[in-house]
Design an enzyme around this catalytic site. Structure first.
Site, PDB file in Angstrom:
ATOM      1  N   TYR A  25      87.099  56.593  53.775  1.00  0.00           N
ATOM      2  CA  TYR A  25      86.800  55.226  53.341  1.00  0.00           C
ATOM      3  C   TYR A  25      86.391  55.211  51.860  1.00  0.00           C
ATOM      4  CZ  TYR A  25      84.807  50.507  53.335  1.00  0.00           C
ATOM      5  OH  TYR A  25      84.538  49.187  53.042  1.00  0.00           O
ATOM      6  N   GLY A  44      85.617  37.696  59.170  1.00  0.00           N
ATOM      7  CA  GLY A  44      84.674  38.205  58.184  1.00  0.00           C
ATOM      8  C   GLY A  44      84.748  37.561  56.801  1.00  0.00           C
ATOM      9  N   ILE A  45      84.687  38.408  55.792  1.00  0.00           N
ATOM     10  CA  ILE A  45      84.603  37.976  54.394  1.00  0.00           C
ATOM     11  C   ILE A  45      85.840  37.169  53.986  1.00  0.00           C
ATOM     12  CG2 ILE A  45      84.602  38.901  52.025  1.00  0.00           C
ATOM     13  CD1 ILE A  45      82.882  41.302  53.356  1.00  0.00           C
ATOM     14  N   GLY A  46      87.025  37.623  54.417  1.00  0.00           N
ATOM     15  CA  GLY A  46      88.265  36.929  54.064  1.00  0.00           C
ATOM     16  C   GLY A  46      88.310  35.532  54.651  1.00  0.00           C
ATOM     17  N   GLY A  62      93.444  39.876  55.254  1.00  0.00           N
ATOM     18  CA  GLY A  62      92.222  40.084  56.039  1.00  0.00           C
ATOM     19  C   GLY A  62      91.439  38.796  56.179  1.00  0.00           C
ATOM     20  N   ALA A  63      92.170  37.678  56.288  1.00  0.00           N
ATOM     21  CA  ALA A  63      91.504  36.370  56.337  1.00  0.00           C
ATOM     22  C   ALA A  63      91.356  35.849  57.765  1.00  0.00           C
ATOM     23  CB  ALA A  63      92.275  35.371  55.469  1.00  0.00           C
ATOM     24  N   SER A 120      84.196  48.544  47.617  1.00  0.00           N
ATOM     25  CA  SER A 120      82.897  48.756  48.257  1.00  0.00           C
ATOM     26  C   SER A 120      82.081  49.722  47.411  1.00  0.00           C
ATOM     27  CB  SER A 120      83.091  49.366  49.639  1.00  0.00           C
ATOM     28  OG  SER A 120      81.856  49.828  50.142  1.00  0.00           O
TER      29      SER A 120
HETATM   30  N1  LIG Z   1      81.144  44.102  55.690  1.00  0.00           N
HETATM   31  C1  LIG Z   1      80.688  44.876  54.710  1.00  0.00           C
HETATM   32  O1  LIG Z   1      79.480  45.180  54.618  1.00  0.00           O
HETATM   33  C2  LIG Z   1      81.616  45.393  53.672  1.00  0.00           C
HETATM   34  C3  LIG Z   1      81.073  46.144  52.607  1.00  0.00           C
HETATM   35  C4  LIG Z   1      81.935  46.614  51.612  1.00  0.00           C
HETATM   36  C5  LIG Z   1      83.281  46.330  51.677  1.00  0.00           C
HETATM   37  N2  LIG Z   1      83.795  45.624  52.726  1.00  0.00           N
HETATM   38  C6  LIG Z   1      85.225  45.346  52.736  1.00  0.00           C
HETATM   39  O2  LIG Z   1      85.414  43.954  52.921  1.00  0.00           O
HETATM   40  C7  LIG Z   1      86.731  43.725  53.438  1.00  0.00           C
HETATM   41  C8  LIG Z   1      86.648  42.733  54.592  1.00  0.00           C
HETATM   42  O3  LIG Z   1      85.934  43.350  55.650  1.00  0.00           O
HETATM   43  P1  LIG Z   1      84.934  42.539  56.616  1.00  0.00           P
HETATM   44  O4  LIG Z   1      83.585  43.098  56.397  1.00  0.00           O
HETATM   45  O5  LIG Z   1      85.164  41.082  56.480  1.00  0.00           O
HETATM   46  O6  LIG Z   1      85.420  43.100  58.030  1.00  0.00           O
HETATM   47  P2  LIG Z   1      86.180  42.386  59.253  1.00  0.00           P
HETATM   48  O7  LIG Z   1      85.376  41.234  59.744  1.00  0.00           O
HETATM   49  O8  LIG Z   1      86.484  43.497  60.202  1.00  0.00           O
HETATM   50  O9  LIG Z   1      87.508  41.831  58.607  1.00  0.00           O
HETATM   51  C9  LIG Z   1      88.535  42.738  58.225  1.00  0.00           C
HETATM   52  C10 LIG Z   1      89.820  42.003  58.055  1.00  0.00           C
HETATM   53  O10 LIG Z   1      90.863  42.988  57.781  1.00  0.00           O
HETATM   54  C11 LIG Z   1      91.870  42.858  58.783  1.00  0.00           C
HETATM   55  N3  LIG Z   1      92.507  44.113  59.138  1.00  0.00           N
HETATM   56  C12 LIG Z   1      91.954  45.193  59.748  1.00  0.00           C
HETATM   57  N4  LIG Z   1      92.895  46.112  60.015  1.00  0.00           N
HETATM   58  C13 LIG Z   1      94.069  45.586  59.585  1.00  0.00           C
HETATM   59  C14 LIG Z   1      95.405  46.046  59.604  1.00  0.00           C
HETATM   60  N5  LIG Z   1      95.761  47.195  60.198  1.00  0.00           N
HETATM   61  N6  LIG Z   1      96.375  45.245  59.073  1.00  0.00           N
HETATM   62  C15 LIG Z   1      96.062  44.062  58.516  1.00  0.00           C
HETATM   63  N7  LIG Z   1      94.808  43.563  58.483  1.00  0.00           N
HETATM   64  C16 LIG Z   1      93.827  44.330  59.018  1.00  0.00           C
HETATM   65  C17 LIG Z   1      91.140  42.301  60.000  1.00  0.00           C
HETATM   66  O11 LIG Z   1      92.084  41.775  60.922  1.00  0.00           O
HETATM   67  P3  LIG Z   1      91.686  41.560  62.504  1.00  0.00           P
HETATM   68  O12 LIG Z   1      91.015  40.235  62.548  1.00  0.00           O
HETATM   69  O13 LIG Z   1      92.983  41.617  63.220  1.00  0.00           O
HETATM   70  O14 LIG Z   1      90.756  42.695  62.870  1.00  0.00           O
HETATM   71  C18 LIG Z   1      90.246  41.262  59.330  1.00  0.00           C
HETATM   72  O15 LIG Z   1      90.970  40.128  58.984  1.00  0.00           O
HETATM   73  C19 LIG Z   1      87.275  45.093  53.820  1.00  0.00           C
HETATM   74  O16 LIG Z   1      88.166  45.547  52.819  1.00  0.00           O
HETATM   75  C20 LIG Z   1      86.030  45.970  53.853  1.00  0.00           C
HETATM   76  O17 LIG Z   1      86.348  47.323  53.611  1.00  0.00           O
HETATM   77  C21 LIG Z   1      82.993  45.148  53.716  1.00  0.00           C
END
Ligand SMILES: NC(=O)c1ccc[n+]([C@@H]2O[C@H](COP(=O)([O-])OP(=O)(O)OC[C@H]3O[C@@H](n4cnc5c(N)ncnc54)[C@H](OP(=O)(O)O)[C@@H]3O)[C@@H](O)[C@H]2O)c1
Length: 272
Positions: free
Chosen positions: A156, A14-16, A10-11, A130
């Protein structure tokens, strides 16, 4: 500082992506894993680091990713299972709820198939969970895909609870073989999160309310802190962290029998 080889899923966003930039700046060897080829390549190219593509909605792509990583990296010091999010109700080609598969089954398969390499490397395995695991998680191992009654929050919450239970069981099974495991809540971070979801999550993250959230660098810094840290010294084995401190968990997390059953059921369901 001894540079570590750090694989982050997930890099591509976002966070990654934020943690990849921070860890690269510190001097670590970062490996980018993403779904979108264009986005993943762009993040990797900006840092001059290698990348790999896999869509976790298809477990055969996770198996290919395992082989690619084994072929490319003789050591993996940190595996950051960060890819995830909340998605609309959909059954994957593997027959699972998409949210549970992307957040739990795929990283479960990835980690367990890489275990020999991770053990050889005395690796840390970090799950981006989360606080939702506390709010909505209520796992029934016989219905991990929530076929009886699905909602975006329950799906979720269960998936993120599975991340914490997986962390506990990984620690219980493999700490004495050199594996360190931790899970964390990154904070409420303004990212692309929930862009493929629906209901309250999508509204919160893609409306004016997202202005209340912290920026990507803050969320990324919590992954960076774990990945750059020293397991057993800067953080506790098997711990669940928020803002770099041990945090309260869902009561189910203390159920060691549940953690074991989840592991065994997950093995069956992903076919290992
Ligand atoms: N943002 C928050 O407030 C928050 C809070 C708690 C936990 N989290 C967790 O933090 C982690 C990162 O999320 P984020 O907030 O950075 O969101 P994000 O910006 O949507 O990033 C998500 C990452 O996961 C990848 N991903 C999504 N679906 C996928 C799939 N089918 N196969 C492989 N990779 C996939 C995305 O790829 P693409 O670039 O192709 O979409 C992106 O690299 C997640 O596990 C999320 O549940 C986030």
């Amino acid at each position: 500082m001894t540079p570590k080889t750090i694989v982050i899923t997930g890099a591509s966003d976002g966070i990654g992506a934020g943690a990849a930039r921070q860890l690269h700046d510190i001097g670590h060897r970062v490996v980018i894993v993403g779904r979108s080829p264009e986005k993943t390549e762009a993040v990797a190219a900006a840092l001059g680091v290698p990348f790999h593509i896999a869509d976790f909605a298809d477990l055969s792509q996770v198996r290919t990713l395992v082989q690619d990583l084994l072929d490319a990296y003789p050591r993996i010091d940190v595996l950051a299972n960060n890819a995830g999010g909340t998605f609309t109700q959909r059954t994957t080609v593997d027959g699972h709820d998409l949210t549970m598969q992307v957040n739990h089954f795929a990283p479960f398969l990835l980690t367990t198939q890489l275990l020999d390499r991770l053990i050889e490397s005395d690796a840390a395995v970090i799950q981006t969970s989360s606080v939702a695991h506390r709010a909505w998680g209520d796992i029934d191992v016989e219905d991990l895909d929530n076929q009886r009654k699905w909602s975006a929050q329950k799906s979720y919450g269960d998936a993120k609870l599975a991340n914490v239970l997986f962390t506990k069981e990984l620690d219980r099974r493999y700490r004495n073989q050199g594996i360190s495991a931790a899970a964390f809540h990154p904070g409420a971070i303004a990212t692309n999160f929930a862009s493929e979801g629906s209901g309250p999550f999508r509204f919160a993250y893609h409306s004016i309310f997202s202005k209340l959230f912290e920026g990507v660098d803050a969320g990324a810094s919590r992954l960076t802190w774990l990945a750059d840290g020293e397991p057993g010294v800067t953080w506790e084995h098997g711990g669940y962290y928020a803002k770099n401190a041990l945090a309260k968990t869902n009561p189910q997390v203390d159920d060691a029998e549940l953690a074991q059953k989840l592991w065994e059921r997950s093995e069956t369901l992903v076919g290992v």
